[in-house]
Write a protein that holds these residues in place. Structure first.
Motif, PDB file in Angstrom:
ATOM      1  N   ARG B  56      47.085  52.168  49.665  1.00 14.25           N
ATOM      2  CA  ARG B  56      46.341  52.804  50.748  1.00 14.25           C
ATOM      3  C   ARG B  56      44.840  52.537  50.606  1.00 14.25           C
ATOM      4  N   ASP B  57      44.350  52.680  49.348  1.00 18.15           N
ATOM      5  CA  ASP B  57      42.913  52.547  49.129  1.00 18.15           C
ATOM      6  C   ASP B  57      42.460  51.099  48.995  1.00 18.15           C
ATOM      7  N   GLY B  58      43.422  50.170  48.999  1.00 20.71           N
ATOM      8  CA  GLY B  58      43.042  48.769  48.898  1.00 20.71           C
ATOM      9  C   GLY B  58      42.687  48.337  47.484  1.00 20.71           C
ATOM     10  N   ILE B  59      43.114  49.118  46.470  1.00 20.51           N
ATOM     11  CA  ILE B  59      42.937  48.652  45.094  1.00 20.51           C
ATOM     12  C   ILE B  59      43.770  47.378  44.927  1.00 20.51           C
ATOM     13  N   VAL B  60      44.971  47.402  45.531  1.00 21.56           N
ATOM     14  CA  VAL B  60      45.783  46.179  45.595  1.00 21.56           C
ATOM     15  C   VAL B  60      46.185  45.945  47.051  1.00 21.56           C
ATOM     16  N   ASP B  61      46.650  44.721  47.342  1.00 18.27           N
ATOM     17  CA  ASP B  61      47.078  44.398  48.703  1.00 18.27           C
ATOM     18  C   ASP B  61      48.574  44.608  48.874  1.00 18.27           C
ATOM     19  N   GLY B  62      49.237  44.762  47.774  1.00 16.79           N
ATOM     20  CA  GLY B  62      50.668  44.981  47.830  1.00 16.79           C
ATOM     21  C   GLY B  62      51.121  45.484  46.482  1.00 16.79           C
ATOM     22  N   GLY B  63      52.359  45.983  46.414  1.00 10.13           N
ATOM     23  CA  GLY B  63      52.806  46.460  45.113  1.00 10.13           C
ATOM     24  C   GLY B  63      54.201  47.022  45.188  1.00 10.13           C
ATOM     25  N   MET B  64      54.807  47.224  44.009  1.00 12.96           N
ATOM     26  CA  MET B  64      56.128  47.826  43.974  1.00 12.96           C
ATOM     27  C   MET B  64      55.975  49.333  43.878  1.00 12.96           C
ATOM     28  N   VAL B  65      56.571  50.013  44.845  1.00  7.02           N
ATOM     29  CA  VAL B  65      56.450  51.467  44.935  1.00  7.02           C
ATOM     30  C   VAL B  65      57.821  52.059  44.641  1.00  7.02           C
ATOM     31  N   SER B  66      57.986  52.629  43.464  1.00  2.00           N
ATOM     32  CA  SER B  66      59.268  53.229  43.160  1.00  2.00           C
ATOM     33  C   SER B  66      59.290  54.628  43.781  1.00  2.00           C
ATOM     34  N   THR B  67      60.088  54.747  44.842  1.00  3.29           N
ATOM     35  CA  THR B  67      60.090  55.961  45.664  1.00  3.29           C
ATOM     36  C   THR B  67      60.198  57.252  44.858  1.00  3.29           C
ATOM     37  N   ILE B  68      61.034  57.221  43.811  1.00  2.00           N
ATOM     38  CA  ILE B  68      61.323  58.460  43.088  1.00  2.00           C
ATOM     39  C   ILE B  68      60.087  59.081  42.440  1.00  2.00           C
ATOM     40  N   TYR B  69      59.034  58.284  42.233  1.00  2.00           N
ATOM     41  CA  TYR B  69      57.827  58.856  41.638  1.00  2.00           C
ATOM     42  C   TYR B  69      56.980  59.610  42.659  1.00  2.00           C
ATOM     43  N   TYR B  70      57.359  59.542  43.929  1.00  2.00           N
ATOM     44  CA  TYR B  70      56.526  60.159  44.969  1.00  2.00           C
ATOM     45  C   TYR B  70      57.333  61.116  45.850  1.00  2.00           C
ATOM     46  N   PRO B  71      57.972  62.121  45.236  1.00  2.00           N
ATOM     47  CA  PRO B  71      58.849  62.976  46.043  1.00  2.00           C
ATOM     48  C   PRO B  71      58.106  63.711  47.155  1.00  2.00           C
ATOM     49  N   ASP B  73      55.001  62.769  48.287  1.00  2.00           N
ATOM     50  CA  ASP B  73      54.213  61.837  49.097  1.00  2.00           C
ATOM     51  C   ASP B  73      55.100  61.107  50.107  1.00  2.00           C
ATOM     52  N   LEU B  74      56.345  60.834  49.702  1.00  2.00           N
ATOM     53  CA  LEU B  74      57.265  60.092  50.563  1.00  2.00           C
ATOM     54  C   LEU B  74      58.573  60.883  50.719  1.00  2.00           C
ATOM     55  N   ASN B 104      66.906  51.662  60.869  1.00  2.00           N
ATOM     56  CA  ASN B 104      67.534  52.913  61.315  1.00  2.00           C
ATOM     57  C   ASN B 104      66.719  54.169  61.040  1.00  2.00           C
ATOM     58  N   CYS B 105      65.493  54.030  60.592  1.00  2.00           N
ATOM     59  CA  CYS B 105      64.780  55.229  60.150  1.00  2.00           C
ATOM     60  C   CYS B 105      63.320  55.173  60.582  1.00  2.00           C
ATOM     61  N   GLU B 106      63.075  55.622  61.790  1.00  2.00           N
ATOM     62  CA  GLU B 106      61.703  55.651  62.318  1.00  2.00           C
ATOM     63  C   GLU B 106      60.801  56.470  61.399  1.00  2.00           C
ATOM     64  N   GLY B 107      61.374  57.578  60.904  1.00  2.00           N
ATOM     65  CA  GLY B 107      60.595  58.481  60.052  1.00  2.00           C
ATOM     66  C   GLY B 107      60.117  57.788  58.781  1.00  2.00           C
ATOM     67  N   CYS B 108      60.988  56.908  58.227  1.00  2.00           N
ATOM     68  CA  CYS B 108      60.601  56.179  57.014  1.00  2.00           C
ATOM     69  C   CYS B 108      59.396  55.288  57.302  1.00  2.00           C
ATOM     70  N   LEU B 109      59.487  54.560  58.416  1.00  2.00           N
ATOM     71  CA  LEU B 109      58.411  53.620  58.738  1.00  2.00           C
ATOM     72  C   LEU B 109      57.112  54.359  59.038  1.00  2.00           C
ATOM     73  N   ALA B 110      57.241  55.485  59.731  1.00  2.00           N
ATOM     74  CA  ALA B 110      56.038  56.265  60.054  1.00  2.00           C
ATOM     75  C   ALA B 110      55.391  56.784  58.772  1.00  2.00           C
ATOM     76  N   GLU B 111      56.253  57.263  57.863  1.00  2.00           N
ATOM     77  CA  GLU B 111      55.753  57.774  56.593  1.00  2.00           C
ATOM     78  C   GLU B 111      55.037  56.670  55.801  1.00  2.00           C
ATOM     79  N   LEU B 112      55.654  55.498  55.747  1.00  2.00           N
ATOM     80  CA  LEU B 112      55.033  54.381  55.025  1.00  2.00           C
ATOM     81  C   LEU B 112      53.725  53.971  55.714  1.00  2.00           C
TER      82      LEU B 112
END
Ligand code: NA
Ligand code: NA
Lengths: 151, 342, 436
Positions: B56-71, B73-74, B104-112
């Motif tokens: 989000r902050d642009g520290i990186v341009d991309g990255g692996m986000v393991s969902t389980i660490y962000y209950p 946040d996501l 199949n998940c508008e909510g997922c995309l909106a959240e991301l």
């Protein structure tokens, strides 16, 4: 500071109880790792900063005090260092308050087994820690000590 | 365009070696070096818990986000990820997760999107089994045994009558060796990749539950939107390569240990009906619980999301069954069923 | 400006800020903030400041640091370790340089209760140095031995530095702690041999002490230090036997120290509150530097310097010992001016990828790095152990005198370090027995 010392004492007892309960009673205390990491550690570290600064014990390289003998130069360096430090700590306080507000609104939690441990309050240890640290720095800037800082 | 990509795993870990690097390399090649990358692996700039905000902050341009660490946040994505008990073949779960989120998940995309994340592909580990110091195969063997398990999978440990113990993955080897724990839930591949086989040679092959849903391939959304149509097409073309390779790598790593168990000196046992039954009952109950918990946490359409995911699991199970070991066919299926529909 | 050049400018600025007496931790933070701002933009720089302090601190393994500090604090505040020197003196006092040898081994014993080199130095400086001076010992030798033996505090487990290294290097902390045992005792042995040889050749350094202790007296003095073995067995034994992880062993150690003090009737609320306060301030000080270093690591990664340096060094295809010797020289130079923790945290991001590429044992290297850092605690102009000792002895002895005494111990360190590089087994034997 009192909260930080209390957190240290409680942490020791909690971790020891978890270990002994696991080994002897086959019943570990759920959430020990999460509580230690998020609650005790943040309280100890962040709420300890101000006291370290009050004692002027944050590690500093001491070469310049051996090179410049003039009191005036020393005082100027001390004022400069104090001002820059204050600015940085204020910056850290500001940055951490943004994330603290955000995580408070989200109700930040971490998973513990099939449930969750609420951890957002610990984000405020960071804010309070840097704020009190800044406060002590400001005080020392306004009233520079006549004795050289002790190492 | 240079993509600064952050990964918490080291360059030797499966997800980085088989997923992220092949994706980035494919994008580089397909764009004739127009899309280059700088990989910051091993948590050099963002770690397990800092990648999401880092994108989000642009520290990186991309990255692996393991969902389980962000209950918190996501929460929407975590509705799917907390169904970890449904994990099985990594090729099935990785594809089903990717399809559910993208189609199949508008909510997922909106959240991301609210985190400035453009999702491009997910992963799943190989299914978890009981990796134990002693050969434990029946419910009475497992009763009261200390079993290392994390988050939602601790329910499986409890279901078989064990005592769930949480420890960090770096403590597990010594924990097994010195008797702090009797077993860990994990991929049989760990016996080799994490050397757990030195100290725990017995696998009870329950193969239930996995860690999945961590979107492995993600870009900063504002960067994504600044790319040309051609560049975006290249990245979408490269993504299934990473997804396919990572899923096959996880699966092969685990299968290799199971197939070569005898030569490796490991003892692999199939669970009896009694163990099967309690685990199946637990999976059923856990699925209900996740939906209820998600709805309670305010996730809209939790039912529908979970329903779509379960449907996609079934669909990909059929597809993977037909494909067998053909990775190219799997990659083609990903393109046909998911990426071609974007 | 290319990131690589920004990186070099950043390192220069860092040295300037530290020279201007801005605390090391804040100098690191300042340079990292500006550097990340420059390379990745404003939001990234603020984002890093916002997330890294918390993310670094909320860490299970690192909780061993306050708990080890607390254990050492209770052991010394309650006087559990006070009898060490008397007992060592009764047994070793008649050797040439006997009191210095006694200080040396008492220091090694104290190190087994304390996780920090400064605390060990301060304790030996308070207990042993006045005695040696009173009995006519050469001030250089008397102060030198106390400053030098302090370094064992960070090598013989428990050790704060080893815990931090383990976390940064992602190496097994239990094995690392156990790996420090033999190198620590080897150091004590080399120190002792050096003291005995020097004192035999030049008896004026250490006038013979005519004290006689009956066997009974000697044994009774040993009995007074019974809490120490309990503490050592409690901590090292629980790691070794598998009762507890290294982190949990720290909690057990703090608890055992408290219980033993209570049993001995030495426990009081002021002992507890002083020990807790010292543990908190020690932890906060260490973590602020580590947070700064963690930010700096990220800044350096963006500049590409660590990667390019790794490529360069690996391209030279030097053998491992050469790289370790070169590292030692770099640490020697940096250690003259910087805080050892700062040295380690500054160099690890560059060193670890190189070691990783060479497939070297992180346990062996870790102990060696701690050794290098501890040597930096003794070298002028900034030798923290020497400063602590100077604080204890006051104006009667000059810094120059202490450094002169320390020089002989640095010579002994040269031998110890060579042995550790030549024979990795010294470090790796005990950890390897653990895994059988
Ligand atoms: Na120690
Ligand atoms: Na030095």
């Amino acid at each position: 500071m009192a909260v930080a010392t209390l957190a240290t004492a409680v942490m020791v007892v909690h971790v020891a109880a978890d270990t002994l309960s696991r080994q002897l009673l086959n019943s570990p205390l759920p959430g020990t790792i999460e509580i230690v990491s998020h609650f005790y550690m943040t309280a100890i570290v962040f709420l300890g900063f101000a006291e370290v600064q009050r004692r002027r014990e944050h590690a500093t390289v001491e070469i310049s005090s051996h090179i410049f003998n003039s009191r005036k130069t020393q005082a100027a360096i001390q004022f400069f260092a104090g001002s820059v430090s204050l600015l940085l700590v204020a910056l850290l306080c500001f940055a951490s308050s943004e994330i603290a507000i955000e995580q408070t609104q989200r109700g930040e939690a971490v998973p513990v087994m099939t449930t969750y441990l609420v951890v957002w309050p610990t984000r405020w240890f960071v804010v309070v820690g840097f704020a009190t640290f800044a406060f002590v720095l400001a005080g020392q800037l306004l009233r520079p000590s006549s004795t050289p800082p002790h190492q | 365009e240079t993509i600064t990509y952050g990964a918490y795993g080291s360059t030797k870990s499966v997800l980085v070696r088989e997923g992220i690097i092949p994706f980035l390399e494919a994008a580089k090649e397909k764009s004739s070096n127009e899309i280059d990358y700088q990989l910051m692996a091993g948590g050099a700039v963002v770690g397990t818990k800092t990648t999401l905000a880092g994108i989000r902050d642009g520290i990186v341009d991309g990255g692996m986000v393991s969902t389980i660490y962000y209950p918190t946040d996501l929460p929407v994505l975590n509705t799917i990820a907390s169904l970890s008990v449904l994990g099985g073949d990594p090729r099935v779960a990785a594809a089903a997760f990717t399809e559910t989120v993208l189609l199949n998940c508008e909510g997922c995309l909106a959240e991301l999107a609210s985190w400035n994340v453009q999702f491009l592909g997910g992963y799943s580990t190989a299914p978890y089994s009981f990796l134990c110091v002693d050969p434990l195969t029946t419910l009475s063997d497992l009763n009261g045994k200390r079993i290392r398990s994390t988050a939602a999978l601790s329910g499986i440990a409890t279901a078989v009558g064990g005592v769930p113990v949480n420890m960090t993955i770096s403590e597990v080897y010594e924990g097994l060796q010195r008797g702090q724990i009797d077993c860990t839930l994990g991929s049989p591949g760990w016996l080799v990749t994490r050397s757990f086989g030195d100290v725990a040679k017995n696998v009870l092959l329950t193969a239930s539950g996995a860690t999945f849903g961590g979107p492995m391939l993600n870009l900063r959304k504002d960067m994504w939107e600044d790319l040309t149509d051609t560049q975006r097409a290249v990245l979408l073309d490269a993504a299934p390569i990473g997804v396919a390779k990572a899923a096959f790598a996880y699966r092969n790593e685990s299968e290799k240990v199971i197939n070569d168990a005898e030569t490796l000196g490991f003892n692999v046992t199939q669970p009896g009906q009694e163990v099967r039954d309690v685990i199946d009952a637990h999976i059923e109950a856990e699925t209900q619980r996740v939906v209820a918990a998600a709805s309670e946490a305010g996730v809209a359409d939790a039912d529908a999301i979970v329903g779509a995911f379960i449907e996609n699991l079934a669909k990909w199970e059929t597809i993977v069954d037909e494909l067998g070991d053909d990775i190219d066919a799997y990659e083609a299926a990903l393109r046909r069923e998911i990426y071609g529909k974007l | 400006m290319a990131p690589f050049e920004i990186g070099l400018l950043g390192v220069g600025t860092l040295l300037l800020l530290m020279f201007l007496r801005i605390p090391i931790a804040l100098s690191l933070t300042a340079v990292s903030f500006i550097g990340i701002f420059w390379i990745r933009g404003e939001q990234a720089a603020f984002g890093a400041l916002a997330s890294i302090p918390y993310d670094f601190t909320a860490h299970w393994t690192l909780s061993a640091i306050p708990m080890f500090l607390l254990m050492g604090g209770i052991a010394s505040h309650s006087g559990l370790t006070a009898g060490l020197f008397d007992a060592a003196r009764a047994w070793l006092g008649r050797l040439p340089g006997g009191l210095a040898v006694a200080t040396n081994f008492a220091g090694a014993g104290f190190a087994a209760a304390s996780g920090s080199s400064l605390a060990t130095t301060a304790a030996m400086g308070r207990i042993a140095v006045p005695e040696m001076l009173r009995l006519g010992y050469n001030p250089s030798l008397a102060t030198g031995v106390a400053a030098a033996v302090g370094t064992l505090g960070a090598i013989i487990p428990p050790s704060i530095l080893i815990v931090l290294y383990a976390v940064f290097a992602q190496a097994p902390v239990g094995k690392l702690l156990i790996g420090g045992i033999l190198p620590g005792f080897l150091t004590a042995l080399c120190y002792a041999v050096m003291i005995v040889v020097r004192s035999s050749l030049n008896p004026s350094l250490a006038p013979p002490v005519h004290e006689t202790y009956s066997l009974r007296e000697r044994l009774s003095l040993v009995v007074t230090i019974w809490p120490l073995p309990i503490l050592v067995i409690g901590v090292i034994g629980s790691i070794y036997s598998g009762l507890a992880s290294a982190t949990e062993a720290a909690a057990l150690g703090a608890l055992i120290a408290t219980l033993v003090a209570a049993v001995q009737g030495r426990f009081s609320w002021s002992v507890l509150s002083n020990s807790l306060r010292d543990a908190v301030t020690g932890t906060a000080m260490i973590f602020l530097i580590a947070i700064g270093a963690s930010l700096f690591t990220r800044f350096l990664a963006f500049t590409g310097i660590p990667f390019q340096l790794t490529e360069y060094v690996v391209g030279l295809s030097l053998d491992v010992s050469t790289i370790l010797i070169m590292t030692g020289l770099v640490y020697l130079v940096l250690g003259m001016f910087l805080d050892p923790l700062g040295v380690m945290l500054l160099t690890l991001p560059i060193l670890l990828p190189i070691l990783d590429a060479l497939d070297v044992s992180l346990i062996w290297v870790g102990i060696l790095l701690v050794k290098y850092m501890e040597i930096g605690m003794l070298t002028p102009p900034v030798g923290l152990n020497v400063f602590v000792l100077k604080g204890v002895v006051g104006n009667s002895i000059s810094l120059g005198t202490i450094y002169k005494g320390v020089a002989w111990f640095l010579l002994a360190e040269l031998i110890v370090v060579s042995l550790l590089i030549l024979f990795p087994q010294i470090t790796l034997f005990l950890p390897s027995v653990m895994s059988d």
